[in-house]
Structures are given as C-alpha cells and as structure tokens.
Design a protein around this motif. Structure first.
Motif, short mmCIF file in Angstrom:
data_model
loop_
_atom_site.label_atom_id
_atom_site.label_comp_id
_atom_site.label_asym_id
_atom_site.label_seq_id
_atom_site.Cartn_x
_atom_site.Cartn_y
_atom_site.Cartn_z
N TYR A 110 0.87 -1.17 0.00
CA TYR A 110 0.00 0.00 0.00
C TYR A 110 0.91 1.22 0.00
O TYR A 110 1.98 1.21 0.61
N LEU A 120 -4.42 1.79 -2.58
CA LEU A 120 -4.55 0.45 -2.01
C LEU A 120 -4.67 -0.58 -3.12
O LEU A 120 -4.04 -1.63 -3.10
N PRO A 127 0.31 -5.00 2.65
CA PRO A 127 -1.15 -5.07 2.63
C PRO A 127 -1.76 -6.30 3.28
O PRO A 127 -2.87 -6.25 3.74
N TYR A 162 -5.57 -0.49 6.75
CA TYR A 162 -5.35 0.72 5.97
C TYR A 162 -4.60 1.81 6.72
O TYR A 162 -3.68 1.54 7.46
#
Lengths: 115, 111
Positions: free
Chosen positions: A32, A51, A96, B98
């Motif tokens: 990412y 992403l 990721p 994330y």
C-alpha cells in the motif's frame, strides 16, 4: 524489507506553478502507498493513498499521485500550487496482507511555495 | 470525532533522566504506533501495540519501551535519556486495516 526513496529533499516552486514530488519504493511484494503532509509544528495528515484499483488517486485539495508498478514509483503532483501548500511531504509504504504493519517512510520533501 | 491526542506537547529533560509520553487513540482504534522524527533522520518506527500487547518494535535499544492500557491509550517510556533522543515523537492509531492517523506529537528536548 521495504524502503522508500524521496529523490528531492527540498523543492522550491513559485505560486500557481505545477509541482511534482518524486517517490520510489522497493519491495519484493505488493504494498500500500501513502502520501502524508506535515505542516509546520504539526503532526502528519494523510493526503492520499493507493490500495488497489485505479492507479491514479486524488486528494480533495488538488493533489494527485499515480502508482506505476513497472517503475515502482508513486509521484505526487499538483498542477497549480498555493502558498498554503508549503509543508513537508512524506511518501510511505506498508504491507497489505496483514494490514497492521508499520509504515516505512521516505525522508521527506520540503515544498516551499514562493509568492 | 476526536483525533489522536498526545501529551505533553513539549518535554524538556536532562541526560540520564526518564521521559514518559502519552497517547490517546481515536475511539474504536485498537492499534497504536510510535514513531521518532529526529532531525535529519526522517520518521522511524519505534513500537506497535495492539489489544494491549507489543506486536513489533523498530531498531531501537531496550531503554525505549511502552505499554498499552485496556482503554487502548498508550505510554512511551524512554530511560537513561541521551542527547540524540531529542526528537518529535509521533503517535498514530489505526482501525483494523489501511491508513494510520497521527497525533500532533510530543517534542522531547534532552539537554
């Protein structure tokens, strides 16, 4: 291990001119990618992220970055900068698959916008 | 929604003392990361806590330690302070995956 290289430590540019801040990364697996901005005497704010999916990502304040897998790059661009864009910009990567790995940062690029 | 908070804003210590820095993550975030931003060295990963446990640490000596409390807030302790420990210490929190969200940092000065 991953690494990030920001090729320019300082970039001076005149107001309303375009700018590109360069970022290259090294990784044996997919990653990412992020750009963070740090205004003077403040913490880091996320500017944009890649992403998956479209290789061109945009921020709400006019910046965009394009993921180029073949060149392992994630350069940040803005077509017309403002005085308020003066800040330090950090490119970062993370792995990721687990989602919880630390960020690996480049050394930063100081953008100075000149009136 | 309140962001990541850190205290104190500034901390001045002398060599050999101990420093304690605190971080409160965004509500609902269980992971807390600590980074050191020293002049000329960029941002370096220090420690990662998740669900009260240390999950990973960067290339720093053992005098850098910390913990995470049941409410997910975290504390970074630096023992036997050295001049080169002077830096901005940033805390970040993260939801499951994330991006990380950063606090404003604690500026530690060691004299």
């Amino acid at each position: 291990a991953q690494s990030v290289t920001q090729l320019d430590s300082q970039v001076p540019v005149f107001e309303e001119a375009p700018v590109e801040l360069r970022c290259n990364y090294s990784s044996s697996v997919s990653v990412y990618l992020f750009w963070y901005v740090q205004y003077p005497n403040q913490g880091l704010q996320l500017l944009l992220k890649y992403l998956s999916g479209s290789t061109l990502v945009e921020s709400i304040n006019g910046f965009e970055a394009e993921f180029n897998k073949s060149q392992t790059s994630f350069h940040l661009r803005k077509p017309s900068v403002h005085i308020s864009d003066t800040a330090e910009y950090f490119c970062a990567v993370s792995l990721p698959y687990s989602g919880n790995t630390p960020l690996v940062f480049g050394k930063g690029t100081r953008l100075s916008v000149i009136a | 929604e309140a962001g990541v908070t850190q205290s104190p804003t500034h901390l001045i210590k002398t060599r050999g003392q101990q420093a304690t820095l605190r971080c409160s993550p965004i509500s609902g975030h269980t992971s807390v990361y600590w980074y050191q931003q020293a002049l000329g060295l960029g941002l370096q990963f220090l420690l990662w806590y998740d669900e009260g446990e240390e999950r990973n640490r960067g290339n720093f000596p053992p005098r850098f330690s910390g913990r995470q409390f049941p409410n997910y807030s975290s504390e970074l302790n630096v023992n036997a302070l050295e001049l080169e420990d002077s830096a901005l210490y940033l805390c970040a929190s993260k939801p499951a995956i994330y991006e990380q969200y950063f606090g404003p940092g604690t500026r530690l000065t060691v004299t």
